[in-house]
Enzyme design. Structure first.
Site, PDB file in Angstrom:
ATOM      1  N   ARG A   1       3.943   1.165   1.327  1.00  0.00           N
ATOM      2  CA  ARG A   1       5.283   0.564   1.376  1.00  0.00           C
ATOM      3  C   ARG A   1       5.983   0.808   2.712  1.00  0.00           C
ATOM      4  O   ARG A   1       7.136   0.415   2.921  1.00  0.00           O
ATOM      5  CB  ARG A   1       6.149   1.043   0.206  1.00  0.00           C
ATOM      6  CG  ARG A   1       7.354   0.134  -0.087  1.00  0.00           C
ATOM      7  CD  ARG A   1       7.972   0.429  -1.439  1.00  0.00           C
ATOM      8  NE  ARG A   1       7.134  -0.138  -2.490  1.00  0.00           N
ATOM      9  CZ  ARG A   1       7.290   0.130  -3.793  1.00  0.00           C
ATOM     10  NH1 ARG A   1       8.232   0.954  -4.180  1.00  0.00           N
ATOM     11  NH2 ARG A   1       6.490  -0.424  -4.682  1.00  0.00           N
TER      12      ARG A   1
ATOM     13  N   TRP B   1      -9.709 -13.938   4.312  1.00  0.00           N
ATOM     14  CA  TRP B   1      -9.438 -14.256   5.726  1.00  0.00           C
ATOM     15  C   TRP B   1      -9.956 -13.177   6.671  1.00  0.00           C
ATOM     16  O   TRP B   1     -10.009 -13.377   7.877  1.00  0.00           O
ATOM     17  CB  TRP B   1      -7.939 -14.483   5.944  1.00  0.00           C
ATOM     18  CG  TRP B   1      -7.034 -13.469   5.314  1.00  0.00           C
ATOM     19  CD1 TRP B   1      -6.655 -12.264   5.828  1.00  0.00           C
ATOM     20  CD2 TRP B   1      -6.392 -13.573   4.048  1.00  0.00           C
ATOM     21  NE1 TRP B   1      -5.815 -11.606   4.965  1.00  0.00           N
ATOM     22  CE2 TRP B   1      -5.626 -12.388   3.864  1.00  0.00           C
ATOM     23  CE3 TRP B   1      -6.369 -14.542   3.046  1.00  0.00           C
ATOM     24  CZ2 TRP B   1      -4.861 -12.152   2.717  1.00  0.00           C
ATOM     25  CZ3 TRP B   1      -5.603 -14.313   1.908  1.00  0.00           C
ATOM     26  CH2 TRP B   1      -4.874 -13.129   1.746  1.00  0.00           C
TER      27      TRP B   1
ATOM     28  N   TRP C   1      -9.944   0.118  -1.178  1.00  0.00           N
ATOM     29  CA  TRP C   1      -9.772  -0.711   0.016  1.00  0.00           C
ATOM     30  C   TRP C   1      -9.943  -2.177  -0.391  1.00  0.00           C
ATOM     31  O   TRP C   1     -10.978  -2.577  -0.904  1.00  0.00           O
ATOM     32  CB  TRP C   1     -10.797  -0.341   1.084  1.00  0.00           C
ATOM     33  CG  TRP C   1     -10.490  -1.034   2.384  1.00  0.00           C
ATOM     34  CD1 TRP C   1     -11.036  -2.200   2.833  1.00  0.00           C
ATOM     35  CD2 TRP C   1      -9.535  -0.625   3.363  1.00  0.00           C
ATOM     36  NE1 TRP C   1     -10.482  -2.537   4.042  1.00  0.00           N
ATOM     37  CE2 TRP C   1      -9.554  -1.585   4.398  1.00  0.00           C
ATOM     38  CE3 TRP C   1      -8.661   0.472   3.471  1.00  0.00           C
ATOM     39  CZ2 TRP C   1      -8.746  -1.484   5.528  1.00  0.00           C
ATOM     40  CZ3 TRP C   1      -7.860   0.561   4.612  1.00  0.00           C
ATOM     41  CH2 TRP C   1      -7.910  -0.406   5.607  1.00  0.00           C
TER      42      TRP C   1
ATOM     43  N   LYS D   1      -0.564  -1.678  -4.896  1.00  0.00           N
ATOM     44  CA  LYS D   1      -1.474  -0.572  -5.178  1.00  0.00           C
ATOM     45  C   LYS D   1      -0.769   0.497  -6.008  1.00  0.00           C
ATOM     46  O   LYS D   1       0.350   0.915  -5.694  1.00  0.00           O
ATOM     47  CB  LYS D   1      -2.007   0.037  -3.878  1.00  0.00           C
ATOM     48  CG  LYS D   1      -3.058  -0.820  -3.190  1.00  0.00           C
ATOM     49  CD  LYS D   1      -3.757  -0.036  -2.101  1.00  0.00           C
ATOM     50  CE  LYS D   1      -4.843  -0.868  -1.438  1.00  0.00           C
ATOM     51  NZ  LYS D   1      -5.561  -0.100  -0.391  1.00  0.00           N
TER      52      LYS D   1
ATOM     53  N   ASP E   1       0.854  -1.192   0.000  1.00  0.00           N
ATOM     54  CA  ASP E   1       0.000   0.000   0.000  1.00  0.00           C
ATOM     55  C   ASP E   1       0.890   1.242   0.000  1.00  0.00           C
ATOM     56  O   ASP E   1       1.225   1.780  -1.054  1.00  0.00           O
ATOM     57  CB  ASP E   1      -0.918  -0.045   1.213  1.00  0.00           C
ATOM     58  CG  ASP E   1      -1.989   1.029   1.202  1.00  0.00           C
ATOM     59  OD1 ASP E   1      -1.901   1.948   0.381  1.00  0.00           O
ATOM     60  OD2 ASP E   1      -2.914   0.964   2.023  1.00  0.00           O
TER      61      ASP E   1
END
Length: 206
Positions: free
Chosen positions: A123, A179, A174, A150, A121
């Protein structure tokens, strides 16, 4: 194999995003994730790691998928950037680290290590984990694998020489992973249905 570009992530045409968000969220099925991870195996085998370091919690399941094909052990670390309300904190917190003197832990120092997480995302977490492994455990080389990268400006940077592999590029929505289905009030069956709907809305085949 390539090292990651700094700043703005660049899209690989082969990894073009194919999911349409529902209420700002993109849902991914277990099958989609497994397929994406499995396609990275030839690149990872070229790197030839001795051990996997899974970043918890999102990296645990992708790492377990890879273990079956790579046949190497997994170590677990837990890092926290987001709180229980999914709000990003100013710094990464180290919650759990591995024992270098364990059987699997002894495979890190002076060896090739594969760090696995579910999404790149900002990083920030990846940078922290890579630098902490380098500082604390002294591997010979490090490769990073993420299921999804992303397409956005990155706050973090990976050290020079770190090999970077992403299963697919995704837009900056998002991401909802199977999970975490219960966290969004869904059963796994409801989650998988939403994942299929995201694919159908994009014109793809679930």
């Amino acid at each position: 194999m390539a090292t990651p570009a700094e700043g703005q992530a660049k899209q690989d045409p082969a990894n073009k995003p194919t999911k349409t968000p529902i209420d700002g969220k993109v849902y991914f099925s277990y099958a989609e994730i497994h397929d994406t991870v499995s396609k990275l195996v030839p690149q990872i085998q070229e790197f030839d790691p001795t051990v996997i370091i899974a970043i918890g919690g999102g990296g645990f399941i992708p790492a377990r998928m890879l273990r079956t094909e790579l046949q190497i052990p997994i170590l677990a670390v837990s890092l926290e950037l987001y709180d229980d309300t999914n709000t990003a904190q100013s710094t990464v917190k180290k919650i759990q680290w591995f024992d270098e003197h364990s059987d699997a832990g002894s495979l890190v120092r002076n060896q090739k290590v594969l760090i696995v997480d579910e999404v790149d995302d900002t990083r920030t977490t990846l940078q922290y984990c890579v630098e902490e492994v380098m500082k604390t455990n002294g591997p010979a080389r490090i490769a990073v694998v993420v299921v999804h990268n992303k397409l956005k400006l990155k706050k973090g940077q990976l050290p020079e020489g770190v090999v970077y592999m992403a299963g697919a590029d995704v837009e900056d929505h998002w991401n909802c992973y199977p999970w975490d289905a219960a966290a969004y009030g869904n059963t796994i069956y409801e989650h998988e249905a939403m994942a299929n709907k995201c694919t159908e809305n994009s014109g793809g085949t679930p």
